[in-house]
Design an enzyme around this catalytic site. Structure first.
Site, PDB file in Angstrom:
ATOM      1  NE  ARG A 167      29.159  83.199 -49.141  1.00 47.88           N
ATOM      2  CZ  ARG A 167      30.270  82.718 -49.717  1.00 47.88           C
ATOM      3  NH1 ARG A 167      31.064  83.523 -50.420  1.00 47.88           N
ATOM      4  NH2 ARG A 167      30.608  81.455 -49.570  1.00 47.88           N
ATOM      5  CG  ASP A 447      33.319  77.217 -51.793  1.00 50.35           C
ATOM      6  OD1 ASP A 447      34.013  77.170 -52.830  1.00 50.35           O
ATOM      7  OD2 ASP A 447      33.178  78.263 -51.131  1.00 50.35           O
TER       8      ASP A 447
END
Length: 532
Positions: A167, A447
């Site tokens: 990613r 996160d």
């Protein structure tokens, strides 16, 4: 590389190119990055400006809707290109940052896929970003061993490992250490460019697919830009067109209304869509934050089984399967609770129930954040989904309207919820400033989306003078009082003077500014990045 870069300016690197960094920041790789920037950054900036323009309309009361101009795409009878063999069974995927030990443990975890994350699970220090590229290059060179300097324990890849996906950072994030003509590069182009340049041919030679997860997109035009990047990159490196495969995270509210169009734009490179649930909550609040009908309750009551979250997950399954693409479920953020068996069992039960819902609804796989959760999710999908995927489960029974996609969850706003937003948001930012992007807090692996939800919800509640369940109105004074109390408690409970020696003063200042600002900052990681 078959590009003429003679007339192009060079890449000015503000970060140190020391040790093994020179192995990935080669002159040839730098030339490739310059070409990506020169060709595609102007359009990236235009698309970011379009987001800001659209937000003004949302602030004035407009709500997202399906696009009239792309109705033919939604109504058309088309499918995405064939998906390669190594991506046909993705029933459990694990995600994590790109540090060396994490990569080895994740690849060895028993998950079908490991998503190596340069985005929300990584703090984008120069060292983290460049070392991550070195680590992934080593993975394909067969030399990613690691020995823990403290324990002496050695880590090495098993014979059978997870499929690797990468990613890159979203379109909004810059790479301030890489300049072309004084202009900062796109973090996404930097991450993608370095990885693809160094690893695409080694992956293909190993029988693996260069595969990527694409975050934070808000429109099919942003997907078109990525597609054009892929077409150029494959031609430039002599890689056959369509070799790259991508999964797009649907983690913004506008993107949920353009799922067909995003699949269509990337149809030659498409492997699926994913329910990025935490960022989706953040996007819902961000885009509709000033609209009274979108006032949210405590984060804890916004579950995937109801309201806008349930609607978008079912719509995603239906849309993907109609087009021959995978519909991936969302993150289970729970982590093992050491020393408390009851709490640990309760956490695992939550994960199991969440995965049961996803598998029974028709998802083709799901995400976990910790290796110990791989067997839990795997058991559910093995039982419910004995085939490699559920592409045949078309869910033609699903009828999701615009109103369904906008329906807010019912539930209370509480002092506990407000305190939790403060406590978790500040601690995440503090860890992020110290270079940690995936942070265990209160038995969850958090996160950047966590801190984004936290400050967005506080901002919304203050802006709309929201009432708590005890009748008090959320305002700046209440926020500051609870902030002071929560920080005093943290100072008293964190071990070894961690509060004083950490970066809490900066984190508190950033979180306070974001929560109380008149306008809404698009991403807290943008101002926080300047503090790194």
């Amino acid at each position: 590389m078959s590009v003429d870069v003679a007339a192009r300016p060079g890449l000015e690197l503000k970060g140190a190119v020391e040790g093994r960094a020179a192995e990935v920041l080669t002159p040839e790789a730098q030339a490739f990055l310059v070409e990506l920037h020169t060709r595609f950054n102007p359009r990236r900036l235009e698309l970011l400006a379009a987001r800001a323009t659209r937000q003004k309309r949302f602030d004035a009361g407009e709500q997202p809707d399906f696009l009239a101009e792309t109705k033919a795409v939604r109504d058309g009878d088309w499918k995405v290109a064939t998906i390669p063999a190594d991506l046909l069974d993705r029933r459990v995927e694990i995600t994590g940052p790109v540090d060396r030990k994490m990569i080895i443990n994740a690849l060895n975890s028993g998950a079908k896929v490991f998503m190596a994350d340069f985005e929300d699970a990584s703090s984008p220090t120069w060292q983290n970003m460049v070392e991550g590229q070195v680590n992934l290059k080593d993975r394909w060179a067969g030399k990613i061993g690691f020995t823990d300097a403290t324990t002496g324990k050695a880590y090495a890849l098993k014979d059978k490992v997870a499929t690797l996906m990468v990613r890159p950072r979203g379109w909004h994030l810059p790479e301030a250490h890489a300049l072309v003509n004084g202009e900062e590069m796109s973090g996404g182009l930097f991450d993608f460019g370095l990885y693809f340049f160094h690893n695409a041919k080694a992956q293909i030679a190993a029988g693996a697919t260069p595969a990527f997860y694409l975050p934070k997109m808000e429109s099919h035009l942003e997907a078109r830009l990525w597609n054009d990047v892929f077409v150029y990159a494959q031609d430039a490196l002599g890689v056959p067109q369509g070799t790259i495969k991508v999964t797009v995270l649907i983690e913004t509210l506008p993107a949920a209304f353009e799922m067909d169009e995003i699949l269509y734009e990337l149809r030659d490179h498409m492997a699926g869509l994913n329910c990025g649930r935490w960022d989706y909550i953040f996007s819902y609040i961000k885009r509709l934050g000033r609209q009274p009908q979108a006032l949210t309750p405590d984060r804890a009551v916004m579950g995937m089984g109801s309201a806008f979250l349930a609607a978008y997950s079912l719509k995603l399954i239906q849309t993907c399967h109609r087009r021959g693409a995978f519909a991936m479920g969302g993150m289970a953020a729970q982590i093992p609770v050491k020393g408390d068996d009851a709490a640990n069992q309760a956490a695992f039960a939550k994960v199991r129930a969440d995965k049961e819902r996803e598998a029974n609804n028709g998802h083709d796989g799901t995400w976990v954040a910790h290796p110990d959760l791989v067997p839990v999710a795997m058991e559910v999908f093995d039982r419910v989904m004995p085939t490699p995927n559920q592409l045949g489960k078309l869910r033609e029974d699903v009828k999701v309207s615009r109103e369904d996609l906008l329906k807010v969850h019912e539930g209370a706003r509480t002092e506990h919820g407000l305190r939790e937003n403060i406590r978790v948001g500040v601690q995440y930012i503090e860890a992020w400033l110290r270079g940690k992007g995936a942070v265990p807090l209160y038995n969850l692996m958090e996160d950047a989306a966590t801190a984004e939800i936290s400050r967005a919800q506080i901002w919304q509640w203050i802006k709309q003078a929201a009432a708590l369940d005890d009748g008090r109105v959320v305002d700046e004074a209440l926020f500051r009082t609870l902030l002071d109390e929560e920080m005093a408690a943290l100072k008293a409970t964190l071990p070894g003077g961690a509060f004083e020696t950490g970066r809490f003063a900066e984190a508190i200042a950033i979180f306070t500014e974001m929560s109380l600002s008149e306008g809404f900052e698009e991403f807290l990681t943008l101002p926080a990045y300047r503090a790194l």
